[in-house]
Design an enzyme around this catalytic site. Structure first.
Site, PDB file in Angstrom:
ATOM      1  N   CYS A 104       0.838  -1.258  -0.039  1.00  0.00           N
ATOM      2  CA  CYS A 104      -0.167  -0.074  -0.123  1.00  0.00           C
ATOM      3  C   CYS A 104       0.807   1.153   0.058  1.00  0.00           C
ATOM      4  CB  CYS A 104      -0.822  -0.026   1.315  1.00  0.00           C
ATOM      5  SG  CYS A 104      -1.769  -1.560   1.270  1.00  0.00           S
ATOM      6  N   ALA A 121       1.315   4.568  -1.863  1.00  0.00           N
ATOM      7  CA  ALA A 121       1.350   5.898  -2.168  1.00  0.00           C
ATOM      8  C   ALA A 121       1.378   6.714  -0.501  1.00  0.00           C
ATOM      9  CB  ALA A 121       0.401   6.485  -3.077  1.00  0.00           C
ATOM     10  N   PRO A 122       1.840   7.988  -0.349  1.00  0.00           N
ATOM     11  CA  PRO A 122       2.721   8.637  -1.475  1.00  0.00           C
ATOM     12  C   PRO A 122       4.091   8.114  -1.586  1.00  0.00           C
ATOM     13  CG  PRO A 122       2.283   9.832   0.684  1.00  0.00           C
ATOM     14  CD  PRO A 122       1.678   8.580   0.947  1.00  0.00           C
ATOM     15  N   GLY A 123       4.756   7.272  -0.880  1.00  0.00           N
ATOM     16  CA  GLY A 123       5.872   6.607  -1.068  1.00  0.00           C
ATOM     17  C   GLY A 123       6.859   6.787  -0.275  1.00  0.00           C
ATOM     18  N   ASN A 124       6.699   7.199   1.022  1.00  0.00           N
ATOM     19  CA  ASN A 124       7.666   7.598   2.057  1.00  0.00           C
ATOM     20  C   ASN A 124       8.188   6.225   2.288  1.00  0.00           C
ATOM     21  OD1 ASN A 124       7.806  10.326   2.486  1.00  0.00           O
ATOM     22  ND2 ASN A 124       5.820  10.131   3.513  1.00  0.00           N
ATOM     23  N   LYS A 125       7.655   5.214   2.684  1.00  0.00           N
ATOM     24  CA  LYS A 125       8.343   3.802   3.122  1.00  0.00           C
ATOM     25  C   LYS A 125       8.726   3.276   1.912  1.00  0.00           C
ATOM     26  CE  LYS A 125       5.151   3.984   6.885  1.00  0.00           C
ATOM     27  NZ  LYS A 125       4.051   5.275   6.542  1.00  0.00           N
ATOM     28  N   ASP A 172      -5.010  -3.418  -6.708  1.00  0.00           N
ATOM     29  CA  ASP A 172      -5.222  -3.650  -5.507  1.00  0.00           C
ATOM     30  C   ASP A 172      -4.340  -5.212  -5.171  1.00  0.00           C
ATOM     31  OD1 ASP A 172      -6.710  -5.102  -3.290  1.00  0.00           O
ATOM     32  OD2 ASP A 172      -8.643  -4.760  -4.115  1.00  0.00           O
ATOM     33  N   CYS A 189      -0.772   4.308  11.198  1.00  0.00           N
ATOM     34  CA  CYS A 189      -0.548   5.567  11.915  1.00  0.00           C
ATOM     35  C   CYS A 189      -1.867   5.879  12.896  1.00  0.00           C
ATOM     36  CB  CYS A 189      -0.312   6.706  11.285  1.00  0.00           C
ATOM     37  SG  CYS A 189      -1.310   6.986   9.776  1.00  0.00           S
TER      38      CYS A 189
HETATM   39  C1  LIG Z   1      -1.464   4.835   4.856  1.00  0.00           C
HETATM   40  S1  LIG Z   1      -1.243   5.071   3.110  1.00  0.00           S
HETATM   41  C2  LIG Z   1       0.246   4.308   2.762  1.00  0.00           C
HETATM   42  C3  LIG Z   1       1.340   5.476   2.870  1.00  0.00           C
HETATM   43  C4  LIG Z   1       2.715   4.933   2.507  1.00  0.00           C
HETATM   44  N1  LIG Z   1       3.084   3.744   2.702  1.00  0.00           N
HETATM   45  C5  LIG Z   1       3.682   6.133   2.739  1.00  0.00           C
HETATM   46  O1  LIG Z   1       4.606   5.654   3.787  1.00  0.00           O
HETATM   47  O2  LIG Z   1       3.993   6.863   2.170  1.00  0.00           O
HETATM   48  C6  LIG Z   1      -2.305   3.629   2.478  1.00  0.00           C
HETATM   49  C7  LIG Z   1      -2.218   3.632   1.076  1.00  0.00           C
HETATM   50  O3  LIG Z   1      -2.910   2.177   0.628  1.00  0.00           O
HETATM   51  C8  LIG Z   1      -3.674   2.475  -0.512  1.00  0.00           C
HETATM   52  N2  LIG Z   1      -4.384   1.154  -0.470  1.00  0.00           N
HETATM   53  C9  LIG Z   1      -5.405   0.936   0.130  1.00  0.00           C
HETATM   54  N3  LIG Z   1      -5.961  -0.271  -0.193  1.00  0.00           N
HETATM   55  C10 LIG Z   1      -5.181  -0.936  -0.978  1.00  0.00           C
HETATM   56  C11 LIG Z   1      -5.148  -2.160  -1.490  1.00  0.00           C
HETATM   57  N4  LIG Z   1      -5.992  -3.130  -1.256  1.00  0.00           N
HETATM   58  N5  LIG Z   1      -4.143  -2.344  -2.713  1.00  0.00           N
HETATM   59  C12 LIG Z   1      -3.102  -1.391  -2.709  1.00  0.00           C
HETATM   60  N6  LIG Z   1      -3.155  -0.193  -2.140  1.00  0.00           N
HETATM   61  C13 LIG Z   1      -4.272  -0.100  -1.319  1.00  0.00           C
HETATM   62  C14 LIG Z   1      -4.324   3.814  -0.122  1.00  0.00           C
HETATM   63  O4  LIG Z   1      -4.778   4.429  -1.426  1.00  0.00           O
HETATM   64  C15 LIG Z   1      -3.178   4.514  -0.043  1.00  0.00           C
HETATM   65  O5  LIG Z   1      -2.608   5.125  -0.554  1.00  0.00           O
END
Ligand SMILES: C[S@@+](CC[C@H](N)C(=O)[O-])C[C@H]1O[C@@H](n2cnc3c(N)ncnc32)[C@H](O)[C@@H]1O
Length: 539
Positions: A245, A247-251, A303, A428
């Site tokens: 999961c 975006a935005p991509g920090n991890k 997904d 978070c």
């Molecule tokens: C908490 S954010 C992730 C933050 C990211 N890891 C970072 O550190 O920048 C969760 C992300 O997961 C995406 N997401 C939610 N369900 C998902 C799924 N089933 N498959 C892929 N991405 C998903 C959301 O759109 C969202 O962008």
């Protein structure tokens, strides 16, 4: 619904919205009170909350006014003691009565608190409170210690090194050895002791035009948000990494930096899934800026739960980082909900042993008792509005249950990747429903048992995470076979503390490659045997 009930609902965050207080208030469409008034009330009451908590607890009004919730008491006490206009409700309104009848007691405790804190006048005290709030520092953290909110900066190891950054971008900074020292003046820098390549600077310093920032050499990222990639600790033998999961991509960029520092950038491989196509655009930009576009394969609109774990292309996926959507209750932005310190009903002065009040006491005691009885009756008149608050709590519980089900689904899907031996799960969120409870359910799942997934205990974690003191709550791990071990393995961050992080949670699951392979082989053989048993043809 009155101003106070609407403000209390925003504080309870019944819609479980992340983001700033402004967004929460001004983004709410169905408010009856002016949003500006709600915003001002919550922001001001929050600034004063450590003081008001103390005053309310010492006044013991929560015990006397049974239906005044801690949040309502805090908001009303704020207006009674500090607002020029006083309580913004008619004199005969039950809420106004519930707080105003304790005015003498509250004012006396407020004055004592001012004197104890060494402020000559309320105005001097107000200036101090405003200054502390402005610099992002609480006078007192939630645990009663000083809090700090530095600007955390991760040095991007794909583009540069910590040493280079210290001698270029931060060459004119003075090194301090404690986060609290960042409250000083001038250009100060702190090198973190838990996470490699992480530094902190005072929040007043703007890096947005700094060349190192513009070139992607440094990335602004909360310390807590650096925990998952570091805890995952991907090694060359772990092969291919998936950020489920992203975006935005920090991890994603953090994990890309770690894998590329251990293998050549051409061998390092990270697949980043992002279900939301628009958010995937930000991920793409971020990966490019961080110099990680060759390492990271971005799956926009993908997904994660629909990715086939048995596909040939994922046969060498050894580690997965899961950071799914959550309630965001731990998020602290620069303009975010500051930490609110609520009074507790049990913290007030306790009745002196052996001096039990009797129905037929002296005249003064009787008067108090009569008053208390009246209080009960008057507050009962508020039942419809109290029900709205209760309804908000139900809404929150339902939302957390939905999120937890989705989060568990993500973990169980990750457990299916045949070569995987490491998974981190993070949120978070500050809610156990999304944190320890989900971990316990994941460990109890059939797939975890079949494939030998277990929690990574604290003593086996990477050094910086082993050293981190704030751990999970054993009570929230009830149901696990060893709740204390699971809780100790869970890593937590709390906002508004001297650690300077957002609210966060992370845990790692591991399994032995051999054990996993054996079990999988047994399973495959069992499946084949079952298939043979089921075969009833050619007779
Ligand atoms: C908490 S954010 C992730 C933050 C990211 N890891 C970072 O550190 O920048 C969760 C992300 O997961 C995406 N997401 C939610 N369900 C998902 C799924 N089933 N498959 C892929 N991405 C998903 C959301 O759109 C969202 O962008």
């Amino acid at each position: 619904m009155s101003l106070y009930y609407e403000a209390a609902s925003i504080i309870a965050n019944a819609d479980a919205k992340g983001g700033s207080l402004k967004n929460r208030v001004f983004g709410k469409k169905d408010l009856k009170s002016p949003p500006g008034a709600i915003y001002a009330l919550v922001a001001e009451a929050t600034k004063w909350s450590t003081v008001l908590k103390d005053v309310i607890e010492r006044s013991d009004i929560l015990r006397l006014e049974k239906k005044l919730t801690p949040t309502l008491a805090l908001l009303l006490a704020h207006d009674l003691l500090l607002a020029k206009r006083g309580v913004a409700a008619p004199k005969e309104h039950p809420l106004n009565l519930a707080i105003s009848r304790h005015k003498a007691r509250l004012s006396a405790e407020f004055t004592k608190c001012r004197i104890r804190n060494g402020f000559a006048t309320i105005e001097v005290w107000r200036t101090h409170i405003n200054d502390s709030a402005h610099s992002g520092e609480g006078t007192n953290g939630s645990n009663g210690t000083s809090s700090v909110r530095p600007r955390w900066v991760r040095v991007n190891a794909v583009r540069t090194t910590l040493e280079k950054c210290l001698s270029t971008a931060f060459a004119d900074y003075t090194r301090v050895t404690s986060l609290l020292d960042l409250k000083g003046t001038g250009k100060l820098i702190y090198i973190d002791e838990n996470i490699p390549n992480l530094i902190a600077i005072p929040p007043r310093i703007d890096l947005s035009k700094n060349p190192a920032y513009l070139k992607g050499e440094i990335i602004i990222q909360d310390k807590a948000s650096c925990f998952p990639a570091y805890l995952l600790n991907p090694q060359p033998e772990d092969g291919h990494v998936i950020d489920a999961c992203a975006a935005p991509g920090n991890k994603t960029t953090h994990v890309a930096a770690i894998v590329s520092s251990l293998t050549s950038a051409s061998e390092a491989k990270v697949t980043a899934c992002e279900r939301d196509k628009t958010r995937a655009l930000t991920l793409k930009k971020m990966a490019k800026l961080a110099g990680a576009e060759k390492i990271v394969d971005i799956r926009a609109g993908q997904d994660f739960t629909r990715l086939d774990p048995n596909a040939e292309q994922f046969a060498d996926v050894g580690a997965l980082l899961l950071d799914p959507s959550c309630s965001g209750s731990g998020i602290v932005g620069r303009d975010d909900m500051p930490t609110l310190h609520l009074p507790s009903v049990d913290a007030g002065p306790q009745p002196v042993a052996g001096k039990k009040r009797k129905r037929k006491g002296n005249a003064a005691e009787k008067k108090v008792e009569e008053k208390e009885e009246v209080v009960e009756e008057e507050v009962t008149e508020e039942t419809p509005e109290s029900a709205e608050v209760e309804n908000d709590e139900k809404k929150l519980a339902a939302r957390l249950a939905n999120l937890a089900a989705f989060q568990l689904k993500i973990i169980l899907h990750a457990f299916k990747f045949p070569a995987a031996t490491k998974v981190t799960y993070s949120t978070c969120s500050i809610h156990a429903e999304e944190n320890e409870n989900v971990v316990v359910k994941a460990l109890a799942s059939d797939i975890a048992k079949e494939r030998g997934w277990r929690i990574l205990p604290r003593k086996q974690q990477v050094e910086g995470m082993r050293k981190w003191q704030r751990r999970g709550n054993a009570e929230a791990c009830t149901g696990a076979s060893a709740p204390e071990v699971v809780a100790e393995a869970c890593i937590k961050c709390e906002k508004g503390t001297e650690e300077g992080t957002m609210g966060f949670f992370v845990a790692a699951f591991v399994r032995d490659r051999e054990a996993g392979e054996d079990k999988q082989q047994d399973e495959t053989e069992r499946d084949e045997e079952e298939a043979e048993d089921e075969w009833e043809g050619f007779d």
